[in-house]
Write an enzyme that holds these catalytic residues in place. Structure first.
Site, PDB file in Angstrom:
ATOM      1  N   CYS A  76      12.910   7.967  -2.768  1.00 30.29           N
ATOM      2  CA  CYS A  76      11.712   8.215  -1.957  1.00 30.29           C
ATOM      3  C   CYS A  76      11.985   9.165  -0.797  1.00 30.29           C
ATOM      4  O   CYS A  76      11.063   9.716  -0.208  1.00 30.29           O
ATOM      5  CB  CYS A  76      11.153   6.899  -1.431  1.00 30.29           C
ATOM      6  SG  CYS A  76      11.220   5.564  -2.628  1.00 30.29           S
ATOM      7  N   HIS A  82       2.185   7.167  -3.486  1.00 25.55           N
ATOM      8  CA  HIS A  82       3.628   7.326  -3.334  1.00 25.55           C
ATOM      9  C   HIS A  82       4.225   7.936  -4.588  1.00 25.55           C
ATOM     10  O   HIS A  82       4.718   7.228  -5.457  1.00 25.55           O
ATOM     11  CB  HIS A  82       4.233   5.950  -3.036  1.00 25.55           C
ATOM     12  CG  HIS A  82       5.694   5.973  -2.755  1.00 25.55           C
ATOM     13  ND1 HIS A  82       6.346   7.083  -2.257  1.00 25.55           N
ATOM     14  CD2 HIS A  82       6.643   5.007  -2.897  1.00 25.55           C
ATOM     15  CE1 HIS A  82       7.632   6.787  -2.117  1.00 25.55           C
ATOM     16  NE2 HIS A  82       7.830   5.544  -2.503  1.00 25.55           N
TER      17      HIS A  82
END
Ligand SMILES: [Zn+2]
Lengths: 378, 136
Positions: free
Chosen positions: A80, A322
């Site tokens: 991420c 995301h």
């Protein structure tokens, strides 16, 4: 080291984009950042692409559409944190004088690569059916136990996130919800219903950076990268405190030390809220609150626009989505616009200093694989 | 029906853990130089970097550091178990262990005492899981 500024941004709505190849939705976003910067593409001296699930050399595959080839292109994988790390390296290339202008972007297409939320843990956890939402559900349970936080309070975070997501044209989820809707939504891992969890999205994000002393040639409102810290999680094979993300706390300490700033100086902040409880965990770890006291800021409206430290007033990961690779630079684009006064309905009046925080993945025994924090300023 | 959940992959580092588990012993890699007990196993001691590592039986007791019920299966093999419980157990020796809480979980709360049991999933493999301690 030279000071570095952001002079161009490119961003798109994060959503399910599985009908086109990621290269085809990514190159216009990179182009938008270059056009906004107003730089001659030939002056870009290096490019960094953050991606976690797009196979080999996504940077080259996207940039060849723009004829931006021949320059050093580095592909950065840090789960991420991928594109936040890409930005950090683009900044370093400029700071060290390797080039005057550099490009950083992020891209991923989870809905086509077939990956669920990056699990990233080792196969031992899989044998017990443990996926990322469960690990964070347990962190939430521990935090609730430790500090007397209630499900109703966690629900308020989801309601806040969706409220701001509804104001954000880039958000995957653009609909307000009530506390009842959050509580009654499909349960994923107790205490999280699906509205506590970030959706699986596809997308791209991009920024152009240059040496601060030439930034005014291109942009009337360049945004300076005041401070940048990247760390990895420490291997911890004994006991660790589940309520305190150690790597974030450690990175924040370094960030404040090197910038001479403190949490009280930050006007607006984006943290890595893959799940609602993360806003509390990271508020504590970044020093906006004392351990266990973030929920007071939430209850007092201090995480809202007009409050002490507006937190994830873009909708955060829970609403914006995301896509993993592009997430870090998406936060940076949003905060750049805040500091330039162009955030529309999400604008925090008079914001001068903004923070972006993104962690990366999980490796068994580590708090997180990676953590990247930036302070931006005007 | 055959066992259709993901299974841990055994490698030289983790095989001793699973060989102990097969004999219903929860064992922790323990450093001969500094006595640090650690999980997951590591080629060198994370405290002192010594390569001189031993395996020692743990007490099999601990407390629930955290506990959450899963309502969604991420692997098809768990479909029939929903809801099932995941847990982080703080072992008496110090390390945290990700596992499942099994048996009657009505009284499960963070901080409760738990003890290991072994779920035999194949002739070679038993998964250490935990249940609420009977004497708690
Ligand atoms: Zn040792």
């Amino acid at each position: 080291m030279r000071s570095v500024s952001i002079i161009g941004t490119g961003m798109m709505r994060f959503m399910k984009r599985d009908t086109v190849n990621m290269v085809d939705f990514a190159w216009p976003i990179v182009k938008a950042a270059i056009v906004e910067a107003g730089v001659d593409p030939k002056s870009i001296g290096a490019a960094y692409c953050g991606s976690a699930a797009s196979g080999s050399m996504p940077g080259q595959r996207v940039l060849k559409r723009l004829g931006l080839t021949g320059i050093p292109i580095s592909n950065v994988e840090g789960a991420c944190s991928s594109s936040a790390i890409a930005l950090r390296h683009a900044s370093l290339a400029v700071a060290t004088g390797e080039c005057d202008v550099a490009l950083a972007f992020g891209v991923d297409q989870l809905n086509l690569s077939g990956k669920t939320l990056v699990h990233g843990t080792e196969d031992w956890d899989f044998a017990y059916g443990l996926a990322m939402p469960g690990l964070y559900a347990m962190r939430a349970q521990r935090y609730m136990y430790e500090y007397g936080v209630t499900i109703e309070q966690l629900t308020k975070i989801a309601v806040k996130s969706k409220k701001y997501g509804a104001l954000n044209p880039w958000a995957h989820f653009q609909q307000e919800v009530t506390a009842e809707q959050v509580m009654n939504a499909r349960m994923v891992a107790d205490p999280f219903t699906v509205l506590h969890c970030c959706p699986r999205s596809d997308g791209a994000s991009a920024v152009v950076v240059c040496a601060s002393d030439i930034a005014h040639r291109y942009s009337s409102k360049p945004v300076k990268i005041v401070s940048s810290v990247q760390r990895s999680g420490k291997m911890m094979t004994g006991f660790r405190d589940m309520t305190m993300p150690e790597s974030t706390q450690r990175a924040a300490r370094i960030l404040y030390e090197q910038s001479g700033l403190g949490p009280e100086d930050i006007d607006v902040c984006e943290v890595h809220d893959a799940f609602t409880v993360n806003e509390l965990l990271y508020s504590d770890a970044l020093g906006f609150s004392k351990p266990g006291e973030a929920v007071k800021l939430l209850e007092d409206g201090d995480f809202d626009i007009g409050g002490r430290i507006p937190l994830n007033i873009t909708g955060g990961l829970v609403s914006r989505g995301h896509p993993i690779g592009p997430t870090g630079i998406a936060q940076v684009v949003e905060m750049t616009h805040q500091l330039q006064g162009r955030a529309g309905k999400r604008q925090v009046e008079g914001a001068k200093l903004a923070m972006t925080h993104v962690t990366g993945g999980g490796v068994a025994g580590l708090d997180h694989g990676a953590v990247t924090i930036h302070i931006l300023g005007v | 029906m055959s066992y259709n959940k993901p299974l841990p992959k055994l490698d030289p580092l983790t095989t001793p853990f699973w060989e102990h588990a097969r004999r219903n012993i929860l064992a922790l890699q323990t450093c001969r130089a500094c006595n640090d007990a650690h999980l997951p196993p590591s080629p060198v001691c994370p405290k002192c970097l010594s390569t001189d590592q031993d395996w020692k039986p743990a007490s099999g007791r601990g407390v629930l550091e955290a506990y959450a019920e899963f309502h969604r299966a991420y692997w098809p093999g768990f479909n029939d178990d929903i809801p099932y419980s995941s847990a982080i157990v703080r072992l008496e020796e110090g390390p945290l262990m990700a596992t499942n809480l099994v048996g009657d979980t009505t009284n499960a709360r963070v901080g409760k005492a738990v003890e290991v049991i072994f779920d035999i999933v194949s002739p070679e493999l038993a998964l250490p899981k935990f249940r609420l301690a009977s004497d708690d």
